[in-house]
Design a protein around this motif. Structure first.
Motif, PDB file in Angstrom:
ATOM      1  N   LEU A 123       0.829  -1.205   0.000  1.00 43.18           N
ATOM      2  CA  LEU A 123       0.000   0.000   0.000  1.00 43.18           C
ATOM      3  C   LEU A 123       0.863   1.255   0.000  1.00 43.18           C
ATOM      4  N   MET A 124       1.971   1.228   0.734  1.00 43.15           N
ATOM      5  CA  MET A 124       2.891   2.374   0.745  1.00 43.15           C
ATOM      6  C   MET A 124       3.602   2.525  -0.609  1.00 43.15           C
ATOM      7  N   ILE A 125       3.938   1.391  -1.228  1.00 41.10           N
ATOM      8  CA  ILE A 125       4.531   1.443  -2.566  1.00 41.10           C
ATOM      9  C   ILE A 125       3.546   2.047  -3.561  1.00 41.10           C
ATOM     10  N   ALA A 126       2.260   1.745  -3.366  1.00 45.62           N
ATOM     11  CA  ALA A 126       1.219   2.265  -4.260  1.00 45.62           C
ATOM     12  C   ALA A 126       1.241   3.789  -4.304  1.00 45.62           C
ATOM     13  N   ILE A 127       1.580   4.407  -3.189  1.00 46.39           N
ATOM     14  CA  ILE A 127       1.635   5.877  -3.149  1.00 46.39           C
ATOM     15  C   ILE A 127       2.736   6.387  -4.075  1.00 46.39           C
ATOM     16  N   ASP A 128       3.922   5.766  -4.017  1.00 51.81           N
ATOM     17  CA  ASP A 128       5.005   6.205  -4.894  1.00 51.81           C
ATOM     18  C   ASP A 128       4.679   5.922  -6.352  1.00 51.81           C
ATOM     19  N   TYR A 129       4.096   4.775  -6.629  1.00 51.96           N
ATOM     20  CA  TYR A 129       3.746   4.432  -8.006  1.00 51.96           C
ATOM     21  C   TYR A 129       2.747   5.432  -8.590  1.00 51.96           C
ATOM     22  N   THR A 130       1.694   5.712  -7.827  1.00 59.30           N
ATOM     23  CA  THR A 130       0.592   6.525  -8.346  1.00 59.30           C
ATOM     24  C   THR A 130       0.868   8.014  -8.192  1.00 59.30           C
ATOM     25  N   VAL A 131       1.144   8.431  -6.970  1.00 60.03           N
ATOM     26  CA  VAL A 131       1.288   9.860  -6.662  1.00 60.03           C
ATOM     27  C   VAL A 131       2.631  10.398  -7.141  1.00 60.03           C
ATOM     28  N   GLY A 132       3.690   9.593  -6.971  1.00 58.06           N
ATOM     29  CA  GLY A 132       5.017  10.033  -7.392  1.00 58.06           C
ATOM     30  C   GLY A 132       5.075  10.310  -8.879  1.00 58.06           C
ATOM     31  N   ASN A 133       4.471   9.439  -9.671  1.00 58.45           N
ATOM     32  CA  ASN A 133       4.469   9.629 -11.127  1.00 58.45           C
ATOM     33  C   ASN A 133       3.646  10.842 -11.532  1.00 58.45           C
TER      34      ASN A 133
END
Length: 443
Positions: A123-133
């Protein structure tokens, strides 16, 4: 009079040259990609190590391996949340939480609790994948955005390969070795978290503007880029506030094709890539290849070469052509491995070529879904595509050890080939062109 002159010299911030603020945001996202690649890759070698010291069946091996990928399915919620509250807040806290969750591996050997921890990490990785991009795309100048996004995969791959090397060669802790291997993911996470705390991420100017906060957006731009650069005129009219946007719009006539293509291509690619890569030691053993450590490093080297090749050709061929041809060639190669008897050296050669071809397509994972959706629903759209993709990745990771155990490596590869062939057909029929260089009509 001077005020009038000053106004006419103002330019859209998307037309600015690269500046320190762009590179700062880029570096923050790069470190996040290394962390994410490491966190996802480490589970396979950790579980292979665990099998030497403790009894763990195929069900728990697959479930724990898929845990982070299941957590990544939270991208659909994360994307929606980032469209409502912005990008910066989420990216400032998620990596600290990821580091904390990773260290919890040292406290338990319980399979269920380990599985729950892995979901939280995902779930924390999802933040970088979605929001970071989204943040990176919305800050970088036009032309640099998709190019730099395609470069992110090489850093993700470096993290993924590092996890394989560390997990393979970190030994000497007996039955606790697998827990320590999993916990090493806290190291890149803490480095990333500290960097983002020292060099704080800025808010997204275009997101602020899409919420009607033009003055605030221009204030952010003045602070980081100078008075010359502003939100372009007419931005708010082109990108109306997304407060009333619902998930349903992704499945409307306007976006349905893009949502399905983005989700299906990503899911099918992830099914094969994560299923094979995370449990590479198990698969190589099933193929009868000697010295799986060296073979694994060769395979992972192939992934690095593939991503580098993908970056090289990314802007030289059309997105659609890249997508369609990548799935077709990958399906053919894995099909040859599954259906034809080859000696171990030839198997490894074809397998490495397969790794190069499949991983070259990973370069499309970040820019293509982002290009499929306009800014008012970008976070929600990209998050939905990532969620669909993680269902595919989790399915591949969960099923591969079971398929290999029950039907051998050939069955596992045959299933992967079928999935890749299905994606080839979907993309051939539906995939829109998103590269401005090759678009002849509006999809």
């Amino acid at each position: 009079m001077s005020t009038i002159i000053d106004t006419t010299t103002k330019k859209s911030y998307k037309k600015a040259p690269l500046m320190p603020i762009h590179m700062r945001v880029f570096m923050a996202i790069i470190l996040g990609q290394i962390t994410c690649g490491y966190a996802l890759g480490i589970s396979g070698t950790a579980l292979s190590s665990a099998a030497r010291y403790i009894q763990i069946n195929d069900f728990w091996t697959g479930l724990i391996g898929a845990g982070a990928l299941i957590g990544l399915a939270g991208s659909i919620v994360i994307g929606r949340l980032s469209d409502k509250i912005g990008r910066r807040k989420l990216l400032m806290i998620n990596i600290y939480i990821l580091a904390g969750l990773t260290l919890l591996h040292l406290t338990t050997s319980n399979f269920l609790f380990t599985f729950i921890i892995r979901i939280g990490i995902g779930l924390m990785i999802a933040i970088d994948y979605t929001v970071g991009n989204a943040l990176l795309t919305e800050w970088l100048p036009k032309g640099e955005d998709s190019k730099r996004q395609s470069h992110l995969l090489i850093y993700w791959t470096l993290g993924f390969i590092a996890s394989y090397v560390v997990g393979t060669y970190l030994t000497g802790f007996g039955k606790h070795t697998w827990q320590i291997i999993l916990a090493t993911g806290a190291i890149p996470a803490l480095v990333t978290a500290i960097f983002r705390s020292i060099f704080r991420l800025p808010a997204s100017p275009s997101w602020l503007a899409s919420q009607g906060k033009i003055k605030t957006a221009n204030k952010v731009l003045r602070k980081h880029m100078g008075r010359k650069w502003v939100i372009p005129k007419g931005f708010l009219k082109r990108n109306k506030s997304n407060q009333s946007i619902s998930w349903g719009i992704l499945f409307s006539k306007q976006y349905l094709r893009r949502t399905l293509v983005g989700g299906i291509f990503y899911a099918c690619q992830a099914f094969s890539f994560f299923g094979i890569s995370i449990f590479l030691p198990i698969l190589l053993k099933g193929m009868g290849i000697n010295d799986p450590k060296i073979s694994g490093i060769i395979y992972n080297g192939g992934i690095l070469v593939g991503v580098s090749f993908g970056i090289l050709v990314f802007n030289r061929i059309s997105r659609r052509m890249f997508l369609v041809s990548n799935f077709l060639v990958s399906a053919i190669l894995i099909g040859i491995l599954a259906l034809f008897p080859l000696n171990s050296q030839l198997q490894l050669l074809v397998f490495t070529i397969f790794a190069i071809v499949l991983s070259s397509g990973l370069v499309l994972d970040y820019p293509y879904p982002t290009e499929l959706f306009d800014i008012k629903i970008r976070g929600t759209g990209v998050g939905t595509c990532i969620t669909i993709s993680r269902i595919g990745a989790a399915a591949g990771t969960f099923l591969l050890p079971i398929l290999t155990h029950n039907g051998g490596a050939n069955l596992a590869m045959l299933v992967c080939g079928g999935v890749l062939l299905f994606s080839f057909i979907v993309c051939l029929i539906w995939a829109p062109e998103t590269s401005p260089k090759f678009m002849t009509n509006k999809d």
